[in-house]
Structure formats: structure tokens, C-alpha cells
Scaffold this motif. Structure first.
Motif, PDB file in Angstrom:
ATOM      1  N   VAL A  89      51.357  62.120 -18.015  1.00 22.67           N
ATOM      2  CA  VAL A  89      51.568  61.084 -16.998  1.00 22.67           C
ATOM      3  C   VAL A  89      50.290  60.824 -16.195  1.00 22.67           C
ATOM      4  N   PRO A  90      49.674  61.837 -15.558  1.00 20.78           N
ATOM      5  CA  PRO A  90      48.424  61.547 -14.822  1.00 20.78           C
ATOM      6  C   PRO A  90      47.300  61.087 -15.739  1.00 20.78           C
ATOM      7  N   ALA A  91      47.255  61.623 -16.964  1.00 20.27           N
ATOM      8  CA  ALA A  91      46.231  61.183 -17.913  1.00 20.27           C
ATOM      9  C   ALA A  91      46.422  59.708 -18.248  1.00 20.27           C
ATOM     10  N   PHE A  92      47.669  59.303 -18.445  1.00 15.58           N
ATOM     11  CA  PHE A  92      47.965  57.904 -18.750  1.00 15.58           C
ATOM     12  C   PHE A  92      47.541  57.003 -17.597  1.00 15.58           C
ATOM     13  N   VAL A  93      47.882  57.382 -16.365  1.00 11.05           N
ATOM     14  CA  VAL A  93      47.531  56.565 -15.197  1.00 11.05           C
ATOM     15  C   VAL A  93      46.017  56.418 -15.089  1.00 11.05           C
ATOM     16  N   PHE A  94      45.280  57.497 -15.311  1.00  8.11           N
ATOM     17  CA  PHE A  94      43.817  57.431 -15.261  1.00  8.11           C
ATOM     18  C   PHE A  94      43.285  56.456 -16.307  1.00  8.11           C
ATOM     19  N   LEU A  95      43.780  56.570 -17.531  1.00  5.87           N
ATOM     20  CA  LEU A  95      43.312  55.696 -18.608  1.00  5.87           C
ATOM     21  C   LEU A  95      43.707  54.243 -18.348  1.00  5.87           C
ATOM     22  N   MET A  96      44.888  54.059 -17.797  1.00  6.00           N
ATOM     23  CA  MET A  96      45.394  52.707 -17.561  1.00  6.00           C
ATOM     24  C   MET A  96      44.576  51.980 -16.491  1.00  6.00           C
ATOM     25  N   LEU A  97      44.140  52.698 -15.482  1.00  4.45           N
ATOM     26  CA  LEU A  97      43.444  52.073 -14.357  1.00  4.45           C
ATOM     27  C   LEU A  97      41.923  52.173 -14.462  1.00  4.45           C
ATOM     28  N   ALA A  98      41.425  52.825 -15.501  1.00  3.93           N
ATOM     29  CA  ALA A  98      39.981  53.011 -15.651  1.00  3.93           C
ATOM     30  C   ALA A  98      39.269  51.660 -15.786  1.00  3.93           C
ATOM     31  N   ASP A  99      38.115  51.568 -15.170  1.00  2.00           N
ATOM     32  CA  ASP A  99      37.267  50.371 -15.259  1.00  2.00           C
ATOM     33  C   ASP A  99      38.010  49.094 -14.837  1.00  2.00           C
ATOM     34  N   GLY A 100      38.806  49.217 -13.790  1.00  6.68           N
ATOM     35  CA  GLY A 100      39.494  48.048 -13.266  1.00  6.68           C
ATOM     36  C   GLY A 100      40.849  47.776 -13.897  1.00  6.68           C
ATOM     37  N   GLY A 101      41.176  48.493 -14.966  1.00  3.98           N
ATOM     38  CA  GLY A 101      42.504  48.379 -15.564  1.00  3.98           C
ATOM     39  C   GLY A 101      42.677  47.283 -16.596  1.00  3.98           C
ATOM     40  N   HIS A 102      41.605  46.563 -16.923  1.00  3.28           N
ATOM     41  CA  HIS A 102      41.752  45.463 -17.879  1.00  3.28           C
ATOM     42  C   HIS A 102      40.827  45.589 -19.085  1.00  3.28           C
ATOM     43  N   ASP A 103      40.173  46.724 -19.203  1.00  4.00           N
ATOM     44  CA  ASP A 103      39.293  46.928 -20.352  1.00  4.00           C
ATOM     45  C   ASP A 103      40.117  47.250 -21.595  1.00  4.00           C
TER      46      ASP A 103
ATOM     47  N   TRP B 143      39.937  51.038 -22.869  1.00  3.45           N
ATOM     48  CA  TRP B 143      40.680  51.985 -22.050  1.00  3.45           C
ATOM     49  C   TRP B 143      42.186  51.770 -22.186  1.00  3.45           C
ATOM     50  N   ARG B 144      42.595  50.518 -22.278  1.00  3.29           N
ATOM     51  CA  ARG B 144      44.019  50.222 -22.421  1.00  3.29           C
ATOM     52  C   ARG B 144      44.539  50.746 -23.766  1.00  3.29           C
ATOM     53  N   SER B 145      43.702  50.734 -24.783  1.00  2.00           N
ATOM     54  CA  SER B 145      44.109  51.289 -26.081  1.00  2.00           C
ATOM     55  C   SER B 145      44.323  52.795 -25.982  1.00  2.00           C
ATOM     56  N   PHE B 146      43.436  53.472 -25.247  1.00  2.00           N
ATOM     57  CA  PHE B 146      43.618  54.912 -25.037  1.00  2.00           C
ATOM     58  C   PHE B 146      44.890  55.177 -24.230  1.00  2.00           C
ATOM     59  N   ALA B 147      45.141  54.335 -23.229  1.00  2.00           N
ATOM     60  CA  ALA B 147      46.365  54.483 -22.432  1.00  2.00           C
ATOM     61  C   ALA B 147      47.596  54.287 -23.306  1.00  2.00           C
TER      62      ALA B 147
END
Length: 214
Positions: A42-56, A59-63
Motif C-alpha cells: 500500500v505505501p509503496a503503491f502510493v509512492f509510485l502513484m504520486l512520484a514525479d507529480g503523479g502523471h508520469d 511511474w504509473r506503470s510501476f504503480a
């Protein structure tokens, strides 16, 4: 008086204690480990989802990968616990928390990033939390089993949210809207059905208690 010798009776009691010890389930079984993995994701997902502004897209693929792993473990941990008698008190509490945590985190992140309307997130979370509380409300009268519609709802929600996590364009972006619409319909429909089941179960339980008092 019994015809069973004392030694045999003692041996039987000892065998029963040994059998009970054998049946004791360790906290560190595969079902619970999968649940713990889902909680850690869960925290890992949130970090990946919001990384670099949340629209990259990267990063979204990793999320999406983290979300998918969490959803896959959700399919297996409960089944493994039931099939191999690995049910524990920890699992009973942690499993539904992990389910709601990963889905709630995904929905809130998507709405915070303006990718999903807040009302959709509100409807789904209200249903999920409400049904969980309702299960505890009627648990002394019985257990509301997971219905086929409920399982379909979970699958549809997972697919829809997964499609929103990915940065999709064109026909796929239109398709995910329809999948999410189906998920919302199933969410509301199955939620109302669970409410009906809970009321029937509670009414029957109270009637049984009154009959026992007579």
C-alpha cells in the motif's frame, strides 16, 4: 463408571492434546504472508502513484504493477487459508483491512490527481466500509457469505481501477470509463443486496433468541 482403562483414557487425552497442537496454525503461514505483502504494498503503491507529480507514464506503470500484485495476492490468500486450514485471527482481521487499504489508496490517489471523480471514490468507499461494518453488526446472528455478484464486483473494480492507473488514451480510455461504470453499478447493486441479507439474518436471529427465551 467406564470400561476404558485409565491408561487408555490418559493416552486418548494426550493424543487429543497432540492433535490440537498439530492443528495450531502458525502466524507465519503462506496465507498470512501474502496478506502482509499486500499491506506493505500500500505505501509503496502510493509512492509510485504520486512520484514525479503523479502523471508520469513510467511511474504509473510501476504503480499498476504494485496494484496488480496486491490484487492477485487477494485472490490467493483467502483461498489458501480455507483450503489448507490456515485460518488465523490475524488473517481474519488483516485480510479485509488489506483489501480495503489497497483499493482505497488507489481510488483516493486517482481522485486527488483528478483522474477519477470524487463521487465515484465516495460511492465505492462508502459501500466497502459500510458493508464491512454491517457484517460485524450481524456477526452474532451469522455470517453473510460472499455472493457471486460480490466476487464479480471485486473483479470489475480491480480491472477498472487498474485501467485508470495506467495512462491510457484513445479507445482504451473510453473503454475504462464503461468498465468503471459497470463497477459502480455492481458496487451499488451488491451493496443493497448485502443490506437485505443482513436485515433478514438479523430478523431471523432475533426471532430465534426470543423463541429460546420462552
Amino acid at each position: 463408571m467406564t470400561d476404558i482403562p485409565a491408561s487408555a483414557a490418559g493416552g486418548g487425552a494426550m493424543a487429543q492434546r497432540k492433535a490440537t497442537a498439530v492443528r495450531a496454525v502458525s502466524l507465519w503461514n503462506i496465507a498470512n504472508i501474502l496478506t502482509m505483502v499486500r499491506l506493505l504494498l500500500v505505501p509503496a503503491f502510493v509512492f509510485l502513484m504520486l512520484a514525479d507529480g503523479g502523471h508520469d507514464p513510467a511511474w504509473r506503470s510501476f504503480a499498476w504493477a504494485a496494484f496488480s500484485i496486491a490484487m492477485i495476492t487477494d485472490l490467493f490468500d483467502g483461498e489458501l487459508a480455507r483450503r489448507y486450514d490456515l485460518v488465523t485471527d490475524f488473517g481474519k482481521i488483516a485480510d479485509p483491512i488489506a483489501d480495503k487499504a489497497i483499493m482505497g489508496a488507489a481510488l483516493i490517489c486517482l481522485s486527488a490527481l483528478s483522474d477519477l471523480p470524487w463521487w465515484v471514490t465516495g460511492v465505492i468507499l462508502f459501500r466497502e466500509i459500510g458493508i464491512t461494518l454491517m457484517r460485524f453488526w450481524v456477526i452474532r446472528h451469522g455470517v453473510i457469505p460472499a455472493s457471486r455478484g460480490g466476487k464479480m464486483k471485486t473483479l470489475t473494480q480491480g480491472v477498472a481501477v487498474g485501467m485508470y492507473i495506467l495512462v491510457l488514451t484513445g479507445p482504451l480510455a473510453t473503454l475504462r470509463w464503461w468498465v468503471m461504470a459497470a463497477a459502480v453499478v455492481l458496487t451499488v447493486g451488491t451493496g443493497l443486496d448485502y443490506v437485505r441479507q443482513a436485515l433478514v439474518l438479523r430478523r431471523a436471529g432475533l426471532a430465534g433468541e426470543r423463541a429460546d427465551e420462552r
